[in-house]
Structures are given as C-alpha cells and as structure tokens.
Motif scaffolding. Structure first.
Motif, PDB file in Angstrom:
ATOM      1  N   GLU A   1       0.734  -1.178  -0.134  1.00  0.00           N
ATOM      2  CA  GLU A   1      -0.115  -0.121  -0.183  1.00  0.00           C
ATOM      3  C   GLU A   1       0.823   1.330  -0.141  1.00  0.00           C
TER       4      GLU A   1
ATOM      5  N   TRP B   1       4.150   1.539  -1.014  1.00  0.00           N
ATOM      6  CA  TRP B   1       4.872   1.654  -2.342  1.00  0.00           C
ATOM      7  C   TRP B   1       3.940   2.030  -3.410  1.00  0.00           C
ATOM      8  N   ARG B   2       2.661   1.550  -3.540  1.00  0.00           N
ATOM      9  CA  ARG B   2       1.794   2.028  -4.436  1.00  0.00           C
ATOM     10  C   ARG B   2       1.399   3.500  -4.295  1.00  0.00           C
ATOM     11  N   ARG B   3       1.756   4.143  -3.186  1.00  0.00           N
ATOM     12  CA  ARG B   3       1.311   5.457  -2.937  1.00  0.00           C
ATOM     13  C   ARG B   3       2.287   6.235  -3.430  1.00  0.00           C
TER      14      ARG B   3
ATOM     15  N   GLU C   1       2.128   6.275  -7.291  1.00  0.00           N
ATOM     16  CA  GLU C   1       1.272   7.328  -7.607  1.00  0.00           C
ATOM     17  C   GLU C   1       1.679   8.728  -7.765  1.00  0.00           C
TER      18      GLU C   1
ATOM     19  N   GLN D   1       8.433   0.185  -7.164  1.00  0.00           N
ATOM     20  CA  GLN D   1       7.884  -0.643  -8.295  1.00  0.00           C
ATOM     21  C   GLN D   1       8.635  -2.177  -8.220  1.00  0.00           C
TER      22      GLN D   1
ATOM     23  N   LEU E   1       7.119  -3.943  -5.165  1.00  0.00           N
ATOM     24  CA  LEU E   1       5.791  -4.548  -5.657  1.00  0.00           C
ATOM     25  C   LEU E   1       5.720  -5.607  -6.670  1.00  0.00           C
TER      26      LEU E   1
END
Length: 208
Positions: free
Chosen positions: A167, A169-171, A174, A186, A189
């Motif tokens: 969560e 790392w996705r932020r 983004e 990335q 992930l």
C-alpha cells in the motif's frame, strides 16, 4: 537528507531477493529482520554486496565544527540536522538519533529530519518507533515519497507486513511515477506480486 541510505542500500539489495526472503519468513518469521538490519549496518556504501565492506570513518573535524556552532547557538536546527547526518554517514546511529531528535525539538515541522530519525530507529532495531516517526513525517507532508518508501521497507522487512508495504509503495508510484523512489517501490511491488503468484502456483501443484 540521509534517508537515501535505506532506500538504495536495502531497496536495491533486498527487493531483488524478496521472494526468497518471503519464503524464509514463512518458515522462521522471528529472525526475518536480523539479516536485513545486519546487511544494512555492514554496507554503508550503496554497493549491492556487504562482503568485505568497512565501516565509514566519522568526520571528526565536521563534528567539532558543528558542535562549536551548537554550543554558541543551541537553537540552530540546521546545524543539529547536519550533525545527525554526519553521525548517520558514519553509521553511528545512536548519536544520529540524538541530534535528529534535538533538531526536531527546535524545528518540529522538518519532515526530512523526521524521516532520517525514523530510518535511524530502524537501523537500531526499533521498527515500531521508526513507523511511528514516519507517521509524524507524513502528518507534516502527506506526499513525502522518501518517507512512504521507507515506511514500506520497514513494514516489509521489520514487521513482515507485505500488504501494508505494498500500500505504501503504491502510493509512492502514484505520487512520483518517474522518481528513483518510485522505481524502487515498483521493484518491491513486483517482488511481492511474483511471490504471491509463485505461492498460488505452488499451492495448486500440491493439490494435484
């Protein structure tokens, strides 16, 4: 800011082997963080291998210079941060913590110093305090990508919380998709996705 040390030493070194790490933690979760912290402490440069590395030498002249400044101007937050950075560079994390904490007492809105303090906590096996400090950084600056990346690393390697790490790392991706932080996030992930796919595949073959 010195948080790059955890970003590029741990991220670059460990994301490439995250699948093996996950398998190991499933078998021995209590020992998962020890090798990561040990490697981080033994690899002060940003090289991918810790073998044969020597600890950096403390810049005593710089310490003396900054200490003199602080003796005459105890409220100099910038000098306190720089002194923390000097100790951090030499891997003297307890001393770095002391000066980052002092800097934040003077300037509590310094997100960089807050994150550097969190990283230093992690390097001294204080993952919970590191995560708490990262939350403080994000209250100051909710879009602080280095904080978010480091938060994910500590969640993954310090707390074995891969969902929380993903969560965070996705932020990062983004917020700053073309940044070095996003590239490292990335990789993390992709490592988690590969491990989950491998786990499902392995589970399916077992049932056949």
């Amino acid at each position: 800011m010195k948080a790059e040390s955890i970003v590029y030493t741990i991220a670059g070194m460990c994301f490439g082997i995250i699948l093996g790490w996950i398998i190991a933690t499933q078998q021995q979760p209590a020992r998962a963080v020890a090798p990561v912290t040990q490697v981080a402490n033994e690899s002060p440069s940003q090289a991918p291998s810790s073998s044969g590395q020597q600890a950096k030498v403390l810049d005593e002249a710089r310490v003396q210079q900054l200490t003199t400044i602080l003796n005459s101007d105890p409220k100099n937050a910038g000098a306190a941060v720089q002194l923390g950075n000097t100790y951090f560079d030499a891997e003297h994390y307890p001393e770095a913590i002391k000066w980052y904490e002092q800097a934040l007492t003077i300037d509590p809105k310094n997100a960089d110093a807050s994150t550097d303090l969190g990283v230093s906590y992690y390097y001294t096996n204080r993952s919970d305090e590191a995560l708490k400090q990262f939350e403080n950084s994000l209250r100051i600056d909710p879009k602080h990508t280095k904080t978010l990346l480091n938060k994910g690393i500590v969640l993954a390697f310090g707390k074995q919380d891969l969902n929380g790490a993903a969560e965070s790392w996705r932020r990062v991706v983004e917020l700053a998709p073309n940044s070095p932080e996003a590239q490292a996030a990335q990789r993390g992930l992709e490592g988690i996705a590969a491990s989950q796919a491998g786990g499902r595949s392995g589970g399916g073959s077992t049932n056949q």
